[in-house]
Design an enzyme around this catalytic site. Structure first.
Site, PDB file in Angstrom:
ATOM      1  N   LEU A 342      13.005  53.980  14.747  1.00 33.31           N
ATOM      2  CA  LEU A 342      13.562  53.546  13.464  1.00 33.31           C
ATOM      3  C   LEU A 342      12.572  53.740  12.320  1.00 33.31           C
ATOM      4  O   LEU A 342      11.353  53.698  12.522  1.00 33.31           O
ATOM      5  CB  LEU A 342      13.959  52.065  13.538  1.00 33.31           C
ATOM      6  CG  LEU A 342      14.871  51.642  14.683  1.00 33.31           C
ATOM      7  CD1 LEU A 342      15.254  50.175  14.517  1.00 33.31           C
ATOM      8  CD2 LEU A 342      16.112  52.511  14.762  1.00 33.31           C
ATOM      9  N   CYS A 343      13.107  53.934  11.115  1.00 36.08           N
ATOM     10  CA  CYS A 343      12.267  54.147   9.943  1.00 36.08           C
ATOM     11  C   CYS A 343      11.842  52.818   9.352  1.00 36.08           C
ATOM     12  O   CYS A 343      12.208  52.472   8.222  1.00 36.08           O
ATOM     13  CB  CYS A 343      13.010  54.987   8.919  1.00 36.08           C
ATOM     14  SG  CYS A 343      13.469  56.584   9.596  1.00 36.08           S
ATOM     15  N   THR A 344      11.122  52.054  10.112  1.00 37.83           N
ATOM     16  CA  THR A 344      10.525  50.816   9.631  1.00 37.83           C
ATOM     17  C   THR A 344       9.269  50.564  10.459  1.00 37.83           C
ATOM     18  O   THR A 344       9.297  50.748  11.687  1.00 37.83           O
ATOM     19  CB  THR A 344      11.482  49.607   9.767  1.00 37.83           C
ATOM     20  OG1 THR A 344      10.694  48.401   9.687  1.00 37.83           O
ATOM     21  CG2 THR A 344      12.217  49.588  11.087  1.00 37.83           C
TER      22      THR A 344
END
Ligand SMILES: *Cc1c(COP(=O)(O)O)cnc(C)c1O
Length: 417
Positions: A342-344
């Site tokens: 995920l982009c976090t």
């Protein structure tokens, strides 16, 4: 990284990320917990730990005709899962602090008759939903009590909580129930703690709960047909190890029950316990594929094809345990931070975890991932498909499935389409 052959074959067949639930292990955990609890008590399975219908069914069915688990549910979705797994709705316990009139009516329509109530509003809602159908619902009063560590005695109360009645508000609740058509006071419900590995502490907790419940029932003339003493049975979460063991619990609690409630053996009251994680955690394995391995500022990152979107999502929100898995496999040769896709920056399943040499295409095995997995995670965040969940029994695949979420459009007037 070595994955056992069976798991490697399943990962090959179904792809990763992949959950494998061993139904024999689910049944073994159930039998182990039943043997730990006083003989003749009931055991509720909290479906929130893992609502997979095969898993829930394995807890309900027993090979020897002994009573299996009942279902503890808290939503229409969990009720549907329980019914799919074949649970008798009349033996389900419906809990939760936010039961709406709509879901109560639905549950009553489907045959649920026992509700744990958390407030006077809740009691009124259950009563009116039942009376509307010409029914009378059994209501337990959920009590917000302090844990045994906080001292003993009937007067004590727990921390502020959205769950249950404060002890001093019980008289009002009892009065309310007496005057509510459609509701009948049937007993009490406690759930003071979770994941207690220490046997002495857990036994003290149950003894304390039992003492408080019997004293309150006598003082307030609460008819006890069902007394749910709660749970707290511990199991590892995404790290190696086994279920906690409680070798003295059965005899100590049996003695305490004989002392405080001499007719409990005749089912008056029926004594119940609850468990989620103990029953299912060790039956689940999560297989994660390594998508990439890279070094950033001297630290090795293994990028996996699943992260907090499929496991430990609640941990990512600061609930349960901090998310840090310890994969099983060959001897460690170094450390890597296990990041999800995920982009976090929050999508990390473990920092500087000891692992064998990793390369893209490898498969990591996360042990004891059977509880609080898919349904407790941030499934829709960043829009990846849900992982495949395979159930096996006797080494054979029973089912393979994947949760599906999609946008359902409504009519302009709010009706379902
Ligand atoms: C969550 C919950 C459980 C299950 O907890 P575990 O720690 O998984 O055993 C049982 N009862 C109630 C009321 C719960 O809210």
């Amino acid at each position: 990284m070595t994955v056992d052959n069976r798991h490697a074959e399943l990962a090959e067949r179904f792809g990763t990320p992949l959950y494998v639930f061993d139904l024999d292990e689910v049944a073994a955990a159930r039998d182990e917990l039943r043997a730990t609890l006083p003989e003749g008590s009931a055991l509720y399975y909290a479906l929130k730990a893992n609502p997979h219908p095969d898993v829930a069914r394995a807890l309900r069915e027993t090979a020897d005709g002994e009573e299996g688990c009942r279902a503890e549910i808290s939503s229409s979705g969990e009720l549907a899962a329980a019914l799919e797994a074949g649970f008798d709705p009349a033996e389900c316990l419906y809990t939760g602090p936010g039961k709406t009139t709509g879901e109560l009516s639905h549950a009553l329509e489907l045959g649920v008759r026992t509700f744990s109530t958390d407030s006077v509003t809740d009691v009124r809602r259950v009563g009116s939903a039942a009376a509307d159908r010409g029914l009378v619902a059994d209501c337990l009063l959920r009590v917000n009590s302090a844990s045994a560590a906080a001292g003993t005695g009937v007067r004590m109360t727990g921390r502020p909580s959205q769950f249950g009645f404060d002890v001093e508000n019980l008289p009002e609740a009892v009065r309310e129930l007496a005057g509510t058509r459609g509701a009948r006071l049937a007993g009490m419900h406690y759930f003071p703690l979770s994941n207690a590995a220490d046997e002495e502490g857990l036994v003290a907790e149950f003894q304390n709960t039992l003492e408080q419940a019997t004293a309150l029932a006598e003082e307030l003339e609460i008819p006890l047909s069902l007394l749910d003493l709660g749970g707290g049975f511990s199991a590892p979460y995404g790290v190696p190890g086994g279920r906690a063991s409680y070798p003295k619990l059965r005899s100590e609690l049996t003695t305490a029950l004989d002392t405080h409630l001499p007719s409990w053996r005749d089912g008056s009251p029926r004594i119940a316990f609850e468990s989620g994680r103990f029953l299912v955690a060790c039956a689940g394995t999560l297989l994660l594929g390594v998508t990439n391995v890279k070094v950033g500022r001297g630290r090795t990152f293994a990028i996996l094809d699943g992260g907090i979107n499929i496991f430990g999502g609640m941990s990512g929100l600061g609930r349960l345990l901090p998310a840090s898995v310890l994969p099983e496999g060959g001897p460690a040769t170094g450390t890597a931070t296990l990041a999800g896709p995920l982009c976090t920056p929050g999508d990390v399943l473990g920092r500087d975890v000891e692992v064998a040499d990793l390369a893209p295409g490898d498969v990591l095995t996360v042990p004891n991932a059977g509880a609080y997995g898919v349904s407790a995670s941030l499934l829709a965040f960043l829009g990846r498909p849900a992982p495949v969940e395979v159930t096996v029994r006797g080494g054979e695949v029973v089912s393979a499935s994947r949760l599906d979420y999609r946008r359902a459009y409504l009519e302009p007037d709010g009706a379902a389409r």
